[in-house]
Scaffold this active site. Structure first.
Site, short mmCIF file in Angstrom:
data_model
loop_
_atom_site.label_atom_id
_atom_site.label_comp_id
_atom_site.label_asym_id
_atom_site.label_seq_id
_atom_site.Cartn_x
_atom_site.Cartn_y
_atom_site.Cartn_z
N SER A 121 14.60 -7.06 10.56
CA SER A 121 14.31 -5.64 10.35
C SER A 121 13.88 -4.95 11.62
CB SER A 121 13.17 -5.50 9.34
OG SER A 121 13.53 -6.04 8.11
N HIS A 142 22.13 -5.81 10.51
CA HIS A 142 20.96 -5.48 9.70
C HIS A 142 21.38 -4.77 8.42
CE1 HIS A 142 17.10 -2.92 9.18
NE2 HIS A 142 17.01 -4.04 8.49
N GLU A 154 23.16 -1.69 10.03
CA GLU A 154 22.92 -1.36 11.44
C GLU A 154 23.45 -2.51 12.29
OE1 GLU A 154 18.59 -0.81 11.42
OE2 GLU A 154 18.88 1.29 11.95
N ASN A 192 14.19 1.56 10.18
CA ASN A 192 12.79 1.16 10.00
C ASN A 192 11.84 1.84 10.99
OD1 ASN A 192 13.32 -0.43 7.80
ND2 ASN A 192 13.75 -2.23 9.03
C1 LIG Z 1 13.27 -3.16 5.21
C2 LIG Z 1 14.51 -3.15 6.01
O1 LIG Z 1 14.67 -3.89 6.96
C3 LIG Z 1 15.61 -2.17 5.68
C4 LIG Z 1 15.65 -1.68 4.26
O2 LIG Z 1 16.32 -2.21 3.41
S1 LIG Z 1 14.71 -0.30 3.89
C5 LIG Z 1 14.97 -0.08 2.18
C6 LIG Z 1 16.30 0.60 1.91
N1 LIG Z 1 16.47 0.73 0.45
C7 LIG Z 1 16.03 1.77 -0.24
O3 LIG Z 1 15.49 2.72 0.31
C8 LIG Z 1 16.26 1.69 -1.72
C9 LIG Z 1 15.83 2.97 -2.41
N2 LIG Z 1 16.13 2.82 -3.85
C10 LIG Z 1 17.37 3.07 -4.35
O4 LIG Z 1 18.28 3.45 -3.65
C11 LIG Z 1 17.56 2.87 -5.83
O5 LIG Z 1 16.30 2.88 -6.48
C12 LIG Z 1 18.24 1.50 -6.13
C13 LIG Z 1 19.66 1.50 -5.56
C14 LIG Z 1 17.45 0.33 -5.58
C15 LIG Z 1 18.34 1.33 -7.63
O6 LIG Z 1 18.99 2.51 -8.06
P1 LIG Z 1 19.12 2.76 -9.60
O7 LIG Z 1 19.99 3.93 -9.83
O8 LIG Z 1 17.78 2.73 -10.23
O9 LIG Z 1 19.93 1.45 -9.97
P2 LIG Z 1 20.05 0.84 -11.39
O10 LIG Z 1 21.43 0.35 -11.50
O11 LIG Z 1 19.55 1.79 -12.43
O12 LIG Z 1 19.09 -0.43 -11.37
C16 LIG Z 1 17.77 -0.31 -11.09
C17 LIG Z 1 17.26 -1.74 -10.89
O13 LIG Z 1 18.27 -2.60 -10.42
C18 LIG Z 1 18.07 -2.93 -9.02
N3 LIG Z 1 19.40 -2.93 -8.49
C19 LIG Z 1 20.38 -2.11 -8.85
N4 LIG Z 1 21.55 -2.58 -8.39
C20 LIG Z 1 21.26 -3.74 -7.73
C21 LIG Z 1 22.01 -4.70 -7.03
N5 LIG Z 1 23.33 -4.62 -7.01
N6 LIG Z 1 21.41 -5.74 -6.44
C22 LIG Z 1 20.10 -5.86 -6.53
N7 LIG Z 1 19.29 -5.01 -7.21
C23 LIG Z 1 19.89 -3.96 -7.79
C24 LIG Z 1 17.07 -1.93 -8.59
O14 LIG Z 1 16.30 -2.37 -7.54
C25 LIG Z 1 16.21 -1.89 -9.86
O15 LIG Z 1 15.59 -3.18 -10.03
P3 LIG Z 1 14.91 -3.62 -11.41
O16 LIG Z 1 16.07 -3.80 -12.42
O17 LIG Z 1 14.24 -4.91 -11.12
O18 LIG Z 1 13.99 -2.49 -11.78
N1 LIG Z 2 13.19 -7.08 2.27
C1 LIG Z 2 13.92 -6.10 2.75
O1 LIG Z 2 13.99 -4.98 2.18
C2 LIG Z 2 14.72 -6.33 3.99
C3 LIG Z 2 14.45 -7.42 4.80
N2 LIG Z 2 15.20 -7.61 5.93
C4 LIG Z 2 14.96 -8.78 6.79
O2 LIG Z 2 15.62 -9.90 6.21
C5 LIG Z 2 14.87 -11.09 6.44
C6 LIG Z 2 14.54 -11.73 5.11
O3 LIG Z 2 13.81 -10.80 4.35
P1 LIG Z 2 13.65 -11.05 2.77
O4 LIG Z 2 14.93 -11.57 2.21
O5 LIG Z 2 13.04 -9.84 2.20
O6 LIG Z 2 12.57 -12.22 2.78
P2 LIG Z 2 12.22 -13.23 1.60
O7 LIG Z 2 10.80 -13.62 1.80
O8 LIG Z 2 12.66 -12.66 0.30
O9 LIG Z 2 13.19 -14.46 1.90
C7 LIG Z 2 13.05 -15.21 3.07
C8 LIG Z 2 13.68 -16.54 2.73
O10 LIG Z 2 13.76 -17.34 3.91
C9 LIG Z 2 13.35 -18.65 3.55
N3 LIG Z 2 12.97 -19.40 4.74
C10 LIG Z 2 11.79 -19.40 5.39
N4 LIG Z 2 11.86 -20.26 6.43
C11 LIG Z 2 13.13 -20.77 6.43
C12 LIG Z 2 13.82 -21.70 7.25
N5 LIG Z 2 13.21 -22.27 8.28
N6 LIG Z 2 15.11 -22.00 6.95
C13 LIG Z 2 15.72 -21.43 5.90
N7 LIG Z 2 15.12 -20.56 5.06
C14 LIG Z 2 13.83 -20.22 5.35
C15 LIG Z 2 12.22 -18.42 2.59
O11 LIG Z 2 11.95 -19.60 1.87
P3 LIG Z 2 10.43 -19.79 1.34
O12 LIG Z 2 10.10 -18.59 0.49
O13 LIG Z 2 10.51 -21.06 0.57
O14 LIG Z 2 9.58 -19.87 2.58
C16 LIG Z 2 12.83 -17.33 1.73
O15 LIG Z 2 13.66 -17.90 0.75
C17 LIG Z 2 13.65 -10.67 7.26
O16 LIG Z 2 13.94 -10.82 8.62
C18 LIG Z 2 13.51 -9.20 6.89
O17 LIG Z 2 12.84 -8.45 7.89
C19 LIG Z 2 16.24 -6.77 6.30
C20 LIG Z 2 16.53 -5.70 5.51
C21 LIG Z 2 15.77 -5.37 4.32
#
Ligand SMILES: CC(=O)CC(=O)SCCNC(=O)CCNC(=O)[C@H](O)C(C)(C)COP(=O)(O)OP(=O)(O)OC[C@H]1O[C@@H](n2cnc3c(N)ncnc32)[C@H](O)[C@@H]1OP(=O)(O)O
Ligand SMILES: NC(=O)C1=CN([C@@H]2O[C@H](COP(=O)(O)OP(=O)(O)OC[C@H]3O[C@@H](n4cnc5c(N)ncnc54)[C@H](OP(=O)(O)O)[C@@H]3O)[C@@H](O)[C@H]2O)C=CC1
Length: 293
Positions: A121, A142, A154, A192
């Site tokens: 991320s 990403h 990304e 992010n």
């Molecule tokens: C952190 C990083 O490094 C980068 C990032 O990812 S930042 C985060 C970017 N993502 C966002 O901002 C997500 C914002 N949220 C959304 O766009 C929407 O809420 C969503 C797409 C997640 C769900 O939209 P929605 O219209 O409510 O979807 P819907 O089909 O009704 O389903 C809702 C549920 O299914 C999940 N979902 C829907 N489709 C899904 C899929 N194909 N795979 C996984 N989960 C899914 C939703 O998370 C939600 O989960 P729960 O059932 O556990 O409540």
């Molecule tokens: N969460 C998000 O919304 C997003 C996350 N990311 C990035 O993706 C990556 C994963 O995030 P996310 O999926 O949320 O994290 P999770 O915690 O859901 O999953 C991480 C996984 O990696 C496993 N793991 C840890 N160490 C090892 C290893 N040495 N070898 C293989 N598997 C390992 C963990 O196992 P265990 O739990 O048993 O330790 C766990 O299953 C991070 O770099 C995060 O920043 C990118 C976009 C969006």
């Protein structure tokens, strides 16, 4: 000139790993899904199957497409199961030392021409690449969460990433039907860099008592048309990942405005990581999420 990708490795079967395996298999690639935990691999396959069902229910894919996608995924706890991959995407926990350790072991078993990518991320692609034997064939790919639904990926080149690797990654992501934003290799890239300070600010708003969880999330859903409130989204991303990203921004840009909110630190120290531990800003143990503050 892009190289042909046939077999894709995914390291880390958490919420991102299962999503990346899902879209790569649907995209026609053979997928080797790796994790240190056998239980995690099992639950990842179940999650993938469940999310494929969502797409069938929404008439986005056919039952046949689901069967073929599942048949293309092989789960393995052994890193050498990835030795024949053309591209490996690391998506383990957002901790630099864990990623470096994975790359160290991975490169020893990979074919020399294979490309290595990280789904990190926020962490420097240049620095991660330097910890491998192939900085020219290392790139940031990403994905956004949830991977099967979010349109954006990304692409981040490290300083040494060569053109062939960039073109190959671009072709791969395009084949998955995703849109590409190219980011320079600076802390937390584009999404992010903007999103996490907003989420951190929402946590400060809670910490300072400006509003409670429900008011803050409702305000941004109804007041700014966000699909999820910032605290709900933090729980969805994972509070450990949110904290890691803020720490990378704070250290990498040396600006106090990125200091993680003490309340976020406390939740992570308590192990309240959000959905993945059933408790964060909401408690997910009942039939509907209940705010915890
Ligand atoms: C952190 C990083 O490094 C980068 C990032 O990812 S930042 C985060 C970017 N993502 C966002 O901002 C997500 C914002 N949220 C959304 O766009 C929407 O809420 C969503 C797409 C997640 C769900 O939209 P929605 O219209 O409510 O979807 P819907 O089909 O009704 O389903 C809702 C549920 O299914 C999940 N979902 C829907 N489709 C899904 C899929 N194909 N795979 C996984 N989960 C899914 C939703 O998370 C939600 O989960 P729960 O059932 O556990 O409540
Ligand atoms: N969460 C998000 O919304 C997003 C996350 N990311 C990035 O993706 C990556 C994963 O995030 P996310 O999926 O949320 O994290 P999770 O915690 O859901 O999953 C991480 C996984 O990696 C496993 N793991 C840890 N160490 C090892 C290893 N040495 N070898 C293989 N598997 C390992 C963990 O196992 P265990 O739990 O048993 O330790 C766990 O299953 C991070 O770099 C995060 O920043 C990118 C976009 C969006």
């Amino acid at each position: 000139m892009a190289a042909a990708i046939k077999k894709v490795g995914v390291i880390g079967a958490g919420q991102m790993g299962n999503g990346i395996a899902h879209v790569a298999a649907l995209g026609g690639f053979d997928v080797i899904l790796n994790d240190v935990s056998a239980d995690r691999l099992k639950s990842a396959m179940a999650t993938i199957n469940g999310n494929l069902s969502r797409q069938i229910a929404k008439k986005l894919i056919s039952e046949d497409a689901r069967k073929q996608a599942l048949a293309r995924i092989t789960a393995t706890e052994k890193l050498d199961g990835l030795s024949d991959c053309d591209l490996v995407i690391e998506t383990a926990v957002e901790k630099e030392e864990t990623k470096r350790k994975i790359f160290n072991e991975l490169c020893a078993v990979l074919k020399p021409e294979a490309i290595v990518a990280s789904n990190t991320s926020s962490i420097s692609i240049t620095r991660l690449a330097a910890s491998t034997d192939r900085p020219e064939r290392f790139i940031g790919i990403h994905f956004m969460n949830p991977v099967p639904v979010m349109e954006l990926v990304e692409l981040i080149r490290g300083i040494a990433t060569d053109d062939a690797t960039f073109e190959t990654a671009k072709a791969f992501v395009t084949k998955l039907g995703k849109q590409i934003a190219v980011s320079e290799d600076f802390p937390a890239f584009i999404v992010n860099r903007i999103l996490l300070p907003m989420i951190n600010e929402a946590i400060y708003t809670l910490y300072e008592g400006v509003g409670n969880v429900e008011a803050i999330d409702m305000a941004m859903k109804l007041g700014a048309h966000h699909p999820m409130g910032p605290l709900e989204l933090a729980d969805f991303i994972g509070l450990d990942t949110c904290l890691s990203i803020m720490q990378v921004l704070h250290e990498g840009l040396a600006d106090s405005k990125y200091r993680p909110c003490p309340l976020l630190v406390k939740y992570v120290e308590a192990g309240w990581l959000g959905r993945k531990t059933q408790r964060g800003f909401y408690d997910y143990r009942g039939d509907k999420p209940v705010p915890t503050r």
